[in-house]
Design a protein around this motif. Structure first.
Motif, PDB file in Angstrom:
ATOM      1  N   UNK A  66     -25.822  50.184 -23.830  1.00  0.00           N
ATOM      2  CA  UNK A  66     -26.686  49.274 -24.461  1.00  0.00           C
ATOM      3  C   UNK A  66     -26.760  48.116 -23.904  1.00  0.00           C
ATOM      4  N   UNK A  67     -27.027  46.764 -24.493  1.00  0.00           N
ATOM      5  CA  UNK A  67     -26.949  45.416 -23.942  1.00  0.00           C
ATOM      6  C   UNK A  67     -25.576  44.936 -23.925  1.00  0.00           C
ATOM      7  N   UNK A  68     -25.310  44.236 -23.072  1.00  0.00           N
ATOM      8  CA  UNK A  68     -23.956  43.330 -22.893  1.00  0.00           C
ATOM      9  C   UNK A  68     -24.514  41.856 -22.416  1.00  0.00           C
ATOM     10  N   UNK A  96     -29.782  33.587 -25.143  1.00  0.00           N
ATOM     11  CA  UNK A  96     -30.528  34.672 -24.461  1.00  0.00           C
ATOM     12  C   UNK A  96     -31.864  34.186 -23.887  1.00  0.00           C
ATOM     13  N   UNK A  97     -32.200  34.731 -22.818  1.00  0.00           N
ATOM     14  CA  UNK A  97     -33.478  34.553 -21.933  1.00  0.00           C
ATOM     15  C   UNK A  97     -34.297  35.515 -22.002  1.00  0.00           C
ATOM     16  N   UNK A  98     -34.167  36.977 -21.745  1.00  0.00           N
ATOM     17  CA  UNK A  98     -34.796  37.867 -21.742  1.00  0.00           C
ATOM     18  C   UNK A  98     -33.909  39.208 -21.685  1.00  0.00           C
ATOM     19  N   UNK A  99     -34.702  40.367 -22.124  1.00  0.00           N
ATOM     20  CA  UNK A  99     -33.842  41.582 -22.188  1.00  0.00           C
ATOM     21  C   UNK A  99     -34.963  42.812 -22.098  1.00  0.00           C
ATOM     22  N   UNK A 158     -29.149  52.473 -27.497  1.00  0.00           N
ATOM     23  CA  UNK A 158     -28.330  53.067 -26.598  1.00  0.00           C
ATOM     24  C   UNK A 158     -28.019  54.875 -26.933  1.00  0.00           C
ATOM     25  N   UNK A 159     -28.107  55.546 -25.864  1.00  0.00           N
ATOM     26  CA  UNK A 159     -28.209  56.893 -26.100  1.00  0.00           C
ATOM     27  C   UNK A 159     -26.684  57.316 -26.748  1.00  0.00           C
ATOM     28  N   UNK A 214     -30.154  49.173 -19.264  1.00  0.00           N
ATOM     29  CA  UNK A 214     -30.697  48.004 -19.859  1.00  0.00           C
ATOM     30  C   UNK A 214     -30.241  46.644 -19.107  1.00  0.00           C
ATOM     31  N   UNK A 215     -31.189  45.619 -19.159  1.00  0.00           N
ATOM     32  CA  UNK A 215     -30.791  44.408 -18.300  1.00  0.00           C
ATOM     33  C   UNK A 215     -30.818  43.154 -19.551  1.00  0.00           C
TER      34      UNK A 215
END
Length: 342
Positions: A244-246, A251-254, A271-272, A290-291
């Motif tokens: 998942x996200x880290x 924040x700017x973008x994801x 997340x899987x 993910x980015x």
């Protein structure tokens, strides 16, 4: 023997009032400003020292007595709540300060004087319109910058004293903390002052000028919030579909990263590791991870300084517009009279 008549310049220099006239005229506002700055400064110093120390001690008690989920645990909850409450009140008041400056500038400093003719009377007493406006801007600018700057510095020191030591302390990228810890708050206050000047000169009525100034500060702050993350290059972190996200920061973008390296929107499956069924969704999208693009704490001052520069440019533009408009509006009757005489 004929006496020499004094030159107009010398006469104006002798009779035109200066900063002292402005301070006498707005003495109640000056006293209120000093009082507000003093009260907030005392509150921030109280937070910086005793309240931070007592809250840190209370959180230490909590971790020692309550982290093992005992049925009963004793810690100084009042100290934690008191710190949070005073932090909320002082931070909220400092956030509201640019709006207070804007309201005062639009209503009392410019709008009311132009509406009631006080400014026009001053222009007949050896004070030119341009010098009147310059004095009205320069003196409050010094006072607002000094007062707001002091409060911002104290807020930064207070927040730093509790950062990493108080579990419920606000993060550096919390919206209110982000600005009250840096010079953008001073820039917002100066924008309110310049907006009040332009609103007063443009509308020449108290309430409309007040509304104009408040709207200008609100719009400037909103645009600053939207633009700030994009005024400095962010950091991009790519993680697996299972993780998942880290990344922690502003924040700017994801979203998702595809096998080709493209960034696409996240369908919101998660997340899987938490939702195994999402693997099929991501396979259809050719997603590999993910980015997250964000600003870490090391970007705080570059973000603050670039945003402050932008906001100060807005304030300068408003002030210049006020001077240009005042010069044109006060020069028109003279030109018309001269043309009629010819």
């Amino acid at each position: 023997m004929t006496a020499l008549a004094p030159s107009p310049a010398a006469s104006e220099t002798r009779t035109a009032p200066g900063a002292g006239w402005l301070l006498r005229l707005h003495r109640p506002a000056l006293y209120i400003w000093i009082g507000v700055v003093a009260v907030l400064a005392l509150g921030l110093v109280w937070l910086w020292g005793p309240l931070t120390d007592s809250s840190v001690a209370a959180w230490r008690q909590y971790r020692e007595a309550c982290d093992d989920f005992r049925s009963t645990c004793h810690y100084d909850q009042d100290s934690i709540v008191r710190y949070k409450s005073v932090y909320m009140y002082t931070t909220g008041a400092l956030t509201a300060l640019p709006f207070v400056v804007a309201a005062w500038a639009g209503a009392a400093l410019f709008g009311r004087e132009l509406e009631h003719g006080t400014a026009q009377l001053a222009w007949t007493q050896g004070l030119s319109p341009v010098r009147w406006l310059a004095t009205k801007l320069i003196v409050p600018t010094v006072l607002v910058t000094a007062g707001t700057g002091l409060l911002v510095a104290l807020h930064r020191l207070m927040w730093s004293a509790g950062d990493g030591r108080i579990d419920t302390a606000k993060t550096w990228y919390d919206n209110l903390t982000l600005h009250t810890n840096g010079p953008t708050t001073v820039a917002f206050a100066l924008t309110g002052l310049a907006g009040g000047a332009l609103g007063g000169v443009l509308l020449r009525r108290t309430l409309p000028a007040l509304t104009f100034a408040l709207t200008g500060v609100a719009a400037t702050r909103f645009l600053a919030d939207q633009l700030m993350p994009h005024l400095w290059p962010g950091v991009t972190r790519v993680t697996s579909l299972a993780d998942g996200y880290r990344g922690s920061g502003l924040g700017v973008d994801s979203g998702l990263v595809t096998a080709t390296g493209a960034h696409i929107a996240d369908p919101g499956c998660g997340p899987t590791s938490a939702s195994p069924g999402c693997a099929t969704v991501y396979a259809d999208l050719d997603a590999t991870g993910f980015y997250t693009t964000y600003h870490p704490e090391s970007h705080y001052w570059p973000l603050q300084l670039t945003t402050t520069t932008l906001v100060l440019a807005v304030a300068a533009a408003l002030a210049v517009a006020a001077f240009v408009l005042l010069r044109r509006s006060t020069a028109t009757p003279t030109r018309v009279g001269a043309e009629a005489a010819v």
